[in-house]
Design a protein around this motif. Structure first.
Motif, PDB file in Angstrom:
ATOM      1  N   THR A 288       0.837  -1.206   0.000  1.00 19.17           N
ATOM      2  CA  THR A 288       0.000   0.000   0.000  1.00 19.17           C
ATOM      3  C   THR A 288       0.869   1.253   0.000  1.00 19.17           C
ATOM      4  O   THR A 288       0.563   2.219  -0.701  1.00 19.17           O
ATOM      5  N   ARG A 289       1.955   1.227   0.763  1.00 12.65           N
ATOM      6  CA  ARG A 289       2.866   2.382   0.767  1.00 12.65           C
ATOM      7  C   ARG A 289       3.461   2.590  -0.623  1.00 12.65           C
ATOM      8  O   ARG A 289       3.564   3.720  -1.109  1.00 12.65           O
ATOM      9  N   ASN A 290       3.826   1.501  -1.293  1.00 12.14           N
ATOM     10  CA  ASN A 290       4.342   1.592  -2.661  1.00 12.14           C
ATOM     11  C   ASN A 290       3.279   2.143  -3.608  1.00 12.14           C
ATOM     12  O   ASN A 290       3.562   3.010  -4.446  1.00 12.14           O
ATOM     13  N   ASN A 291       2.039   1.667  -3.468  1.00 15.05           N
ATOM     14  CA  ASN A 291       0.956   2.151  -4.326  1.00 15.05           C
ATOM     15  C   ASN A 291       0.684   3.639  -4.094  1.00 15.05           C
ATOM     16  O   ASN A 291       0.414   4.380  -5.050  1.00 15.05           O
ATOM     17  N   LEU A 292       0.759   4.062  -2.850  1.00 16.06           N
ATOM     18  CA  LEU A 292       0.583   5.485  -2.553  1.00 16.06           C
ATOM     19  C   LEU A 292       1.694   6.296  -3.205  1.00 16.06           C
ATOM     20  O   LEU A 292       1.433   7.350  -3.800  1.00 16.06           O
ATOM     21  N   ALA A 293       2.915   5.808  -3.122  1.00 14.63           N
ATOM     22  CA  ALA A 293       4.031   6.516  -3.759  1.00 14.63           C
ATOM     23  C   ALA A 293       3.824   6.613  -5.267  1.00 14.63           C
ATOM     24  O   ALA A 293       4.097   7.664  -5.869  1.00 14.63           O
ATOM     25  N   ARG A 294       3.321   5.555  -5.880  1.00 17.62           N
ATOM     26  CA  ARG A 294       3.042   5.599  -7.321  1.00 17.62           C
ATOM     27  C   ARG A 294       1.960   6.623  -7.635  1.00 17.62           C
ATOM     28  O   ARG A 294       2.042   7.341  -8.642  1.00 17.62           O
TER      29      ARG A 294
ATOM     30  N   GLY B 192      10.399  10.093  -1.445  1.00 16.12           N
ATOM     31  CA  GLY B 192      10.571   9.834  -0.020  1.00 16.12           C
ATOM     32  C   GLY B 192       9.887   8.553   0.416  1.00 16.12           C
ATOM     33  O   GLY B 192      10.447   7.753   1.178  1.00 16.12           O
ATOM     34  N   LEU B 193       8.671   8.336  -0.073  1.00 20.51           N
ATOM     35  CA  LEU B 193       7.929   7.128   0.284  1.00 20.51           C
ATOM     36  C   LEU B 193       8.544   5.889  -0.354  1.00 20.51           C
ATOM     37  O   LEU B 193       8.634   4.838   0.284  1.00 20.51           O
ATOM     38  N   PHE B 194       8.980   6.002  -1.608  1.00 18.31           N
ATOM     39  CA  PHE B 194       9.666   4.887  -2.253  1.00 18.31           C
ATOM     40  C   PHE B 194      10.947   4.528  -1.489  1.00 18.31           C
ATOM     41  O   PHE B 194      11.249   3.346  -1.305  1.00 18.31           O
ATOM     42  N   GLU B 195      11.702   5.533  -1.058  1.00 10.11           N
ATOM     43  CA  GLU B 195      12.937   5.274  -0.312  1.00 10.11           C
ATOM     44  C   GLU B 195      12.645   4.543   0.997  1.00 10.11           C
ATOM     45  O   GLU B 195      13.332   3.574   1.337  1.00 10.11           O
ATOM     46  N   GLN B 196      11.638   4.997   1.715  1.00 11.80           N
ATOM     47  CA  GLN B 196      11.259   4.359   2.977  1.00 11.80           C
ATOM     48  C   GLN B 196      10.820   2.916   2.743  1.00 11.80           C
ATOM     49  O   GLN B 196      11.229   1.993   3.462  1.00 11.80           O
ATOM     50  N   THR B 197       9.997   2.715   1.735  1.00 12.77           N
ATOM     51  CA  THR B 197       9.472   1.383   1.444  1.00 12.77           C
ATOM     52  C   THR B 197      10.594   0.445   0.999  1.00 12.77           C
ATOM     53  O   THR B 197      10.643  -0.712   1.423  1.00 12.77           O
ATOM     54  N   LEU B 198      11.495   0.939   0.165  1.00 11.23           N
ATOM     55  CA  LEU B 198      12.613   0.116  -0.278  1.00 11.23           C
ATOM     56  C   LEU B 198      13.487  -0.295   0.905  1.00 11.23           C
ATOM     57  O   LEU B 198      13.871  -1.463   1.024  1.00 11.23           O
TER      58      LEU B 198
END
Length: 94
Positions: free
Chosen positions: A40-46, A59-65
Motif C-alpha cells: 500500500t505504501r508503494n501504491n501510494l508513492a506511485r 521519499g515514500l519509495f525510499e522508505q518502502t525500499l
C-alpha cells in the motif's frame, strides 16, 4: 481495490486519499513491516508520482525500499520491483 481503480481512471486525488487512509489503517492494525502495508505504501508513492508530487513519491519509495530490503533482503523480487519504482521516480524528477 477502489484506490487502484480511481488511479487508473485518473482520479488521482481520490486515489491518494484512499491509499493514505488504507496505509494508516494497515500500519496501525498490521504493523509497518506487513506485506499489505508495504504494498500500500508503494501504491501510494506511485499515486503521488502520477500526480506530479515527485518529492513525496521519492521519499515514500525510499522508505518502502529500505523496509523491503530489511524484511526480505536485497535480492528478493519485490525488493527489486520497489528499487525500480524508486529509480523511475528519480528519473522523472530530473
Amino acid at each position: 481495490d477502489r484506490a487502484l481503480a480511481d488511479q487508473d481512471a485518473g482520479k488521482l486525488e481520490k486515489a491518494i486519499d484512499l491509499f493514505e487512509q488504507t496505509l494508516d489503517d494497515f500500519e496501525r492494525i498490521l504493523g509497518p513491516d506487513h506485506p499489505h502495508t508495504l504494498i500500500t505504501r508503494n501504491n501510494l508513492a506511485r499515486a503521488y508520482q502520477d500526480a506530479g508530487r515527485l518529492e513525496q513519491a521519492i521519499g515514500l519509495f525510499e522508505q518502502t525500499l529500505a523496509d523491503r530490503e530489511r524484511v526480505l533482503g536485497p535480492d528478493h523480487p519485490w525488493t527489486t520491483l520497489f528499487r525500480d519504482n524508486l529509480a523511475r521516480a528519480r528519473e522523472a524528477r530530473n
